[in-house]
Write a protein that holds these residues in place. Sequence first.
Motif, PDB file in Angstrom:
ATOM      1  N   UNK A   1      -3.290  14.609   3.630  1.00  0.00           N
ATOM      2  CA  UNK A   1      -2.381  13.796   3.627  1.00  0.00           C
ATOM      3  C   UNK A   1      -2.000  13.070   2.326  1.00  0.00           C
ATOM      4  N   UNK A   2      -1.743  14.152   1.350  1.00  0.00           N
ATOM      5  CA  UNK A   2      -1.445  13.598  -0.194  1.00  0.00           C
ATOM      6  C   UNK A   2      -0.008  13.164   0.037  1.00  0.00           C
ATOM      7  N   UNK A   3       0.095  11.908  -0.843  1.00  0.00           N
ATOM      8  CA  UNK A   3       1.383  10.900  -0.805  1.00  0.00           C
ATOM      9  C   UNK A   3       1.607  10.621  -2.129  1.00  0.00           C
ATOM     10  N   UNK A   4       2.880  10.688  -2.486  1.00  0.00           N
ATOM     11  CA  UNK A   4       3.070  10.354  -3.969  1.00  0.00           C
ATOM     12  C   UNK A   4       3.783   8.818  -3.849  1.00  0.00           C
ATOM     13  N   UNK A   5       3.139   7.791  -4.724  1.00  0.00           N
ATOM     14  CA  UNK A   5       3.745   6.558  -4.393  1.00  0.00           C
ATOM     15  C   UNK A   5       4.622   6.131  -5.406  1.00  0.00           C
ATOM     16  N   UNK A   6       4.794   6.615  -6.774  1.00  0.00           N
ATOM     17  CA  UNK A   6       5.505   5.887  -7.881  1.00  0.00           C
ATOM     18  C   UNK A   6       6.140   7.200  -8.450  1.00  0.00           C
ATOM     19  N   UNK A   7       7.250   6.809  -9.308  1.00  0.00           N
ATOM     20  CA  UNK A   7       7.831   8.038  -9.830  1.00  0.00           C
ATOM     21  C   UNK A   7       8.517   7.534 -11.189  1.00  0.00           C
ATOM     22  N   UNK A   8       8.497   6.156 -11.502  1.00  0.00           N
ATOM     23  CA  UNK A   8       9.118   5.768 -12.651  1.00  0.00           C
ATOM     24  C   UNK A   8       8.332   5.190 -13.809  1.00  0.00           C
ATOM     25  N   UNK A   9       8.382   5.886 -14.919  1.00  0.00           N
ATOM     26  CA  UNK A   9       7.181   5.657 -16.134  1.00  0.00           C
ATOM     27  C   UNK A   9       6.093   6.296 -15.728  1.00  0.00           C
TER      28      UNK A   9
ATOM     29  N   UNK B   1       0.866   7.323  -9.338  1.00  0.00           N
ATOM     30  CA  UNK B   1      -0.047   7.004  -8.258  1.00  0.00           C
ATOM     31  C   UNK B   1       0.172   7.723  -6.968  1.00  0.00           C
ATOM     32  N   UNK B   2      -0.977   8.417  -6.521  1.00  0.00           N
ATOM     33  CA  UNK B   2      -1.041   9.146  -5.272  1.00  0.00           C
ATOM     34  C   UNK B   2      -2.038   8.440  -4.381  1.00  0.00           C
ATOM     35  N   UNK B   3      -1.930   8.956  -2.936  1.00  0.00           N
ATOM     36  CA  UNK B   3      -3.025   8.320  -1.883  1.00  0.00           C
ATOM     37  C   UNK B   3      -3.336   9.843  -1.306  1.00  0.00           C
ATOM     38  N   UNK B   4      -4.628   9.648  -0.888  1.00  0.00           N
ATOM     39  CA  UNK B   4      -5.067  11.146  -0.416  1.00  0.00           C
ATOM     40  C   UNK B   4      -6.029  10.471   0.803  1.00  0.00           C
ATOM     41  N   UNK B   5      -6.121  11.266   1.712  1.00  0.00           N
ATOM     42  CA  UNK B   5      -7.244  10.888   2.875  1.00  0.00           C
ATOM     43  C   UNK B   5      -8.777  11.291   2.375  1.00  0.00           C
ATOM     44  N   UNK B   6      -9.667  10.634   2.794  1.00  0.00           N
ATOM     45  CA  UNK B   6     -11.123  10.989   2.453  1.00  0.00           C
ATOM     46  C   UNK B   6     -11.497  12.378   2.918  1.00  0.00           C
TER      47      UNK B   6
ATOM     48  N   UNK C   1      -7.891   7.116  -0.353  1.00  0.00           N
ATOM     49  CA  UNK C   1      -8.137   6.787  -1.833  1.00  0.00           C
ATOM     50  C   UNK C   1      -6.913   6.953  -2.228  1.00  0.00           C
ATOM     51  N   UNK C   2      -6.548   6.116  -3.368  1.00  0.00           N
ATOM     52  CA  UNK C   2      -5.479   6.019  -4.243  1.00  0.00           C
ATOM     53  C   UNK C   2      -6.031   6.673  -5.523  1.00  0.00           C
ATOM     54  N   UNK C   3      -5.210   7.224  -6.321  1.00  0.00           N
ATOM     55  CA  UNK C   3      -5.589   7.859  -7.674  1.00  0.00           C
ATOM     56  C   UNK C   3      -4.657   8.102  -8.370  1.00  0.00           C
ATOM     57  N   UNK C   4      -4.752   8.380  -9.753  1.00  0.00           N
ATOM     58  CA  UNK C   4      -3.693   8.553 -10.631  1.00  0.00           C
ATOM     59  C   UNK C   4      -3.705  10.230 -11.057  1.00  0.00           C
ATOM     60  N   UNK C   5      -2.412  10.761 -11.078  1.00  0.00           N
ATOM     61  CA  UNK C   5      -2.532  12.149 -11.514  1.00  0.00           C
ATOM     62  C   UNK C   5      -1.589  12.459 -12.230  1.00  0.00           C
ATOM     63  N   UNK C   6      -1.512  13.363 -13.224  1.00  0.00           N
ATOM     64  CA  UNK C   6      -0.566  14.047 -14.102  1.00  0.00           C
ATOM     65  C   UNK C   6       0.159  15.291 -13.467  1.00  0.00           C
ATOM     66  N   UNK C   7      -0.214  15.559 -12.167  1.00  0.00           N
ATOM     67  CA  UNK C   7       0.353  16.902 -11.662  1.00  0.00           C
ATOM     68  C   UNK C   7       1.933  16.659 -11.642  1.00  0.00           C
TER      69      UNK C   7
ATOM     70  N   UNK D   1       0.692  -1.194   0.080  1.00  0.00           N
ATOM     71  CA  UNK D   1      -0.017  -0.028  -0.041  1.00  0.00           C
ATOM     72  C   UNK D   1       0.790   1.301   0.147  1.00  0.00           C
ATOM     73  N   UNK D   2       2.047   1.228   0.609  1.00  0.00           N
ATOM     74  CA  UNK D   2       2.889   2.376   0.583  1.00  0.00           C
ATOM     75  C   UNK D   2       3.967   2.501  -0.530  1.00  0.00           C
ATOM     76  N   UNK D   3       3.818   1.659  -1.647  1.00  0.00           N
ATOM     77  CA  UNK D   3       4.373   1.837  -2.799  1.00  0.00           C
ATOM     78  C   UNK D   3       5.713   0.967  -2.754  1.00  0.00           C
ATOM     79  N   UNK D   4       6.102   0.402  -1.847  1.00  0.00           N
ATOM     80  CA  UNK D   4       7.279  -0.559  -1.694  1.00  0.00           C
ATOM     81  C   UNK D   4       6.751  -2.106  -2.230  1.00  0.00           C
TER      82      UNK D   4
END
Length: 461
Positions: free
Chosen positions: A444-452, A435-440, A422-428, A217-220
Motif C-alpha cells: 500500500x505505498x502511497x505518496x502524499x507530498x510533491x511540492x518542495x 512523505x510516503x505512507x506504507x502498511x506495516x 507508517x509515514x516516512x520520508x523518501x528521496x525516491x 492523514x491523506x495529505x489534504x
Amino acid sequence: MRLLNQCSASCYIILTALWLGITTLPLQGQPQSNLTQRSELDLVIGDRIGARPRFAVPNCLALTGDTQTEDAATTIASVLWSDLAFEREFLMVARDTTSTIPAPRTLTDIPFDAWRELGADGVVSCSVSRVSEDELRVQARLFNIRSLESAFGVEYSGSLQNVRLYGHQLADEIHRHQTGLNGIARSHLSFISDRDSQSALGLVPDRQTKEVYVADYDGANIRRVTVTRTLNITPNLSPAGRSLAYTSYRSGFPDVVISHIYEGRMDTPAGGTERVHNWLPSFSPDGAQLAFNSNRDGNIDIYIMNVDGTDTRRLTNHPGIDTSPTWSPLGHQIAFTSDRSGSPQIYVVDIDGTGLRRITFESYCDRPTWSPAPYNEIAYASRTGPGFDIKVVDLATNEVRQLTFGQGSNESPSYSPNGRHLAFSSSRGNGDKQIYLIGRDGRGLKKLTSRGNNEMPSWSR
C-alpha cells in the motif's frame, strides 16, 4: 493573502487552529432513531468466514440545489471511498462503476437489485442538505444488499468550512461498527518543508528555511504552522492533536518549542540558551511529559520533563551520544538511538533509567518509532548502502522485517494511531524528499507530498 503575509507566528498558529476541522467542525454523531434494533453481530455485513465484503459508495444526494451543497456531496463520497479503501478491510466497488446505478431520490431509495448485480454486499447512502448559510446536515446509512435492510445510520451537522471531515468521520464510524477497527481517517500528520522557499533570516544569504506544516492523514488540507524564517525540525504532535512540539533555531540555537495550536501561544519549556541546546521532543502517550535531547550537563543525553518545563530529569548518562527518544505505548519505556557501542543502534530503557537493552545489531540505525498497541514493535531507519531503508523489529521475537528496498533514502518512520501504517520520508524518484505512507506489511505505498522537500513526518495518535 495580505493577511497571511502580515501574520506573526502566533497569528499563524491561530489560523492553523481554524483550519483544523476537528474543533471548527463539531460533528455530533446521532444514530438514526428509526433503524431496526438488532444486535451488533447481526448488523455486520459479510459472510464472516474471512472474505472481505464488497462496499460501494455512490455520490451523496444533494438535497438543496446550490453549488456548495452539490460540491460537498461529491467531496464527502470521494473522501469516504478513499478512507475505506485505505484500510483494506473492504473490497471497494470502483467509483466510475457506480455511475451506472440510477441516482436515488431519497436516502432510502436503494436499487438493491442493481447493486447486487455489481457484486456489492453493502452500499453507503448519503444525503447532504443546507441548514443555514454556513452549516450542513449530513445523513448516512449503510445498507446490507443481501438482507435488504439498514445496517448502520448516523447524522452529522456542522460547518461548511471543511467538508472532507464528514467523510473522514463516517469512515471511522463504519470501520468501528463493521470491524471493530480504530480508524485513522481523522488523524493528522505534521512534517517539515521548504515548500514556501523563503530565505532564512540572519543566516547565509539564499539559504532556505524549513517550516512545520500539518496535514490530514491523506495529505489534504496542508496548513503551515510556523513562520519564523529559520530552521524548524523534528515536529511531534501531542496525543490529543492540540499542541505541537518541535526543534526551532529561531533564537540562533536549537531549543524545544511547544505551539499550543488552539490557544495561539508558544512555550520554550526546556529553557535553551546559547550554551544549553535542546532538540528532538517527543510527547508521552498521555501528553503530560516530553522526552528530549539536551547537552545541559555537558554531553548529549536524553531527558524527561513535564510539558510546562518542571521536574526535568536526566534519563541517560553515557559518554556516547543518545538521541531520538520515542515512548512505548504505555509510557513505561523509551526507545532511543545511541552510538555507545561504536555505531548508532536502537536501545530501550525503562523511564526510571533501569533495564537498558540493545535492540538492533546492524551497521547504522536511527530514528526509532514505537508502534501503538496491539503491536509490539519498533520501526527505524537502517543504513543499507548509500541510503537508508525502513525496517521493523518485533520486540517479542526479535524478528526484523524490511519494508523499503533501496529506492532512494527512506528515513524518519512514524506509526499511524492504530499501528497498521507508517509515514516516512523518501528521496525516491527525482531525489527530492517527499512523505510516503506504507502498511506495516510493506504493502500500500502511497505518496502524499510533491511540492518542495518534505520530511520528518509525525503521525498524531
